[in-house]
Enzyme design. Structure first.
Site, PDB file in Angstrom:
ATOM      1  N   SER A 145       0.800  -1.239  -0.135  1.00  0.00           N
ATOM      2  CA  SER A 145      -0.064   0.057   0.083  1.00  0.00           C
ATOM      3  C   SER A 145       0.886   1.354   0.039  1.00  0.00           C
ATOM      4  CB  SER A 145      -0.873  -0.040   1.252  1.00  0.00           C
ATOM      5  OG  SER A 145      -1.990   1.053   1.069  1.00  0.00           O
TER       6      SER A 145
ATOM      7  N   HIS B 175      -7.124  -6.316   0.235  1.00  0.00           N
ATOM      8  CA  HIS B 175      -5.982  -5.301   0.352  1.00  0.00           C
ATOM      9  C   HIS B 175      -4.890  -5.934   1.244  1.00  0.00           C
ATOM     10  CE1 HIS B 175      -4.325  -1.590  -0.044  1.00  0.00           C
ATOM     11  NE2 HIS B 175      -4.301  -1.409   1.315  1.00  0.00           N
TER      12      HIS B 175
ATOM     13  N   ASP C 157      -9.750  -6.167  -3.578  1.00  0.00           N
ATOM     14  CA  ASP C 157      -9.426  -4.812  -2.788  1.00  0.00           C
ATOM     15  C   ASP C 157     -10.261  -3.807  -3.246  1.00  0.00           C
ATOM     16  OD1 ASP C 157      -7.875  -3.010  -1.722  1.00  0.00           O
ATOM     17  OD2 ASP C 157      -6.112  -3.341  -2.811  1.00  0.00           O
TER      18      ASP C 157
END
Length: 472
Positions: free
Chosen positions: A263, A409, A381
């Site tokens: 991320s 995610h 995600d």
């Protein structure tokens, strides 16, 4: 919920942040954890595991990758990438002066990901035109589609050649890529988490690779995990956090280093790859998103006052669980609790989201990367669409996109075995080395012709004359 509301009210009255994350009292290494003071009063927790392993020399095998690339940005926001092979070296020299453009070009529109596929190897000659955002349009419909002949194209072609680029970057380098077959003393793996996470989210990966004999390093970002949490918003800007990661990298880096980011941590990996291009061997981007410059959103829930965010913390935690995991069961809730994920103060969360300002990290910045990169994306995600990773795969020079259908995610926590296998295969991968050209015998043309005539004389009866004929 009532407890959170009361704590939020006290936070507003006292002007202090609740749930402040502070470092542990001891600074001595214990169980693989170390505490590094990157700046006075700024202490980061780092998990550093050095496995017991024999010293192994650097392997001689490995492939050499040639990177010859020209990146041009036009004033309408269009990005034009040319991957030039050995045969296009003359065109590269001509294009550097800005006088002419290569004769053969292919333009693709990256916003339409259904007609594009991520590259799995380095093509010898490829040209791409990438439209940044939604501005501009592709001048050809699809990759490899020749423009239709007609008076309209003849009128457009000179106008295209008269365009003046806003910025041009030319890359020409050689990079040797070898397999990382464990037990190498010159190799280190860095794991960097994102917003709201901690180094504990990498627990399965750290244990897996340390057992194989790799040296692993995983830091807690400031305000996360057991790192110190400064009470000023400037401590959580991108540049402040990137400087922390740069100091951590300089402290633990080996000759070859592999960066694994998740991320927001992917942006710090990209930053390190630019800062230390000769020391980065490979990269892994897990749900990192598209190659766009970072800029905080003006209309975001994280712009609310800290006390309000603290009152909404149960709702934010539930939203993170729903969007970060493909399934929302007892197992996923336990994973969040055990791995210390999304367990930061409201002040840190607000400052992190407001400090994501990185205008340099645009498409050109990512297109300049020359290391092999593995892109891992969880299909479910809800934070990062798969189209963004597909766009990243198109812009990067050498990228491999793997989409996991059962992940979201937090895919490294949901599917640890699958992610570990993908990462390990990528570490062991090396580009195929073409066979060396056969060396011709170093003989003169006259000598070679003489040898040929002698061979014919021995094998061809017509070439052999009687002895009496020579005596006459």
């Amino acid at each position: 919920m009532l407890t959170s509301f009361i704590e939020g009210l006290l936070c507003c009255l006292t002007s202090k942040s609740a749930n402040t994350v502070v470092p542990l009292e001891t600074s001595e290494p214990a169980d693989g954890y170390e505490f590094v003071e990157v700046k006075p009063g700024r202490v980061l927790r780092v998990r550093h595991i050095i496995p017991e392993r024999p010293m192994v020399e650097e392997p001689t095998q490995g492939g050499s990758v040639s990177c010859k690339r020209k990146i041009t940005v036009y004033r309408n926001g269009q990005l034009f990438i040319e991957n030039l092979g050995e045969r296009a070296s003359a065109e590269l020299k001509t294009c550097q002066n800005g006088e002419t453009e290569p004769n053969s070009t292919v333009e693709v529109e990256l916003t339409d990901c259904r007609n594009s596929s991520p590259p799995v190897s380095i093509p010898e000659s490829r040209s791409e035109s990438v439209t940044a955002g939604n501005n501009g349009a592709s001048e050809t419909g699809a990759a490899g589609e020749a423009p239709a002949s007609g008076p309209t194209d003849q009128s457009q072609q000179p106008r295209k050649r008269r365009r003046k680029p806003k910025r041009t970057v030319v890359i020409d380098c050689e990079r040797k890529i070898s397999a990382c077959k464990e037990t190498h003393s010159d190799l280190a793996l860095f794991f960097i988490h994102g917003v709201g996470g901690s180094l504990d989210i990498w627990g399965s990966q750290l244990d897996f690779f340390s057992r194989l004999g790799y040296e692993v390093i995983a830091p807690d970002l400031a305000g996360h995990g057991a790192s110190s949490a400064p009470q000023i918003a400037a401590a959580y800007t991108f540049y402040a956090l990137a400087e922390d990661m740069r100091l951590i990298f300089k402290r633990y880096a080996r000759r070859r280093n592999i960066l694994i980011g998740h991320s927001y941590g992917v942006s710090f990996c990209t930053f390190l790859a630019h800062e230390f291009p000769d020391q980065i061997h490979k990269m892994v981007m897990i749900n990192g998103g598209g190659p766009t410059a970072l800029e905080p959103s003006l209309c975001s829930i994280f712009n609310l006052p800290t006390c309000v965010l603290h009152c909404l913390s149960p709702l934010l935690a539930w939203s993170f669980l729903k969007a970060g995991f493909a399934r929302q069961g007892a197992k996923e809730k336990q994973l969040l609790k055990e791995n210390n994920a999304f367990n930061v103060s409201s002040f840190v969360l607000r400052a992190m989201m407001s400090g994501q300002y990185w205008p340099e990290g645009d498409e050109v910045y990512h297109a300049e990367l020359t290391v092999p990169i593995l892109l891992v994306h969880g299909m479910h995600d809800k934070f990062v669409p798969v189209e963004e990773d597909q766009r990243m795969a198109e812009i990067l020079l050498m990228a491999f996109l793997k989409v996991l259908e059962d992940g979201s995610h937090m895919v490294m926590m949901e599917c640890p075995e699958t992610v570990n296998t993908l990462l390990h295969e990528f570490l062991l991968w090396e580009p195929a080395t073409p066979p060396p050209p056969k060396k011709e015998p170093k003989t003169r043309p006259e000598t070679a012709k003489a040898h040929t005539d002698n061979a014919r004389a021995i094998t061809d009866p017509a070439m052999v004359r009687p002895a009496t004929a020579r005596q006459i």
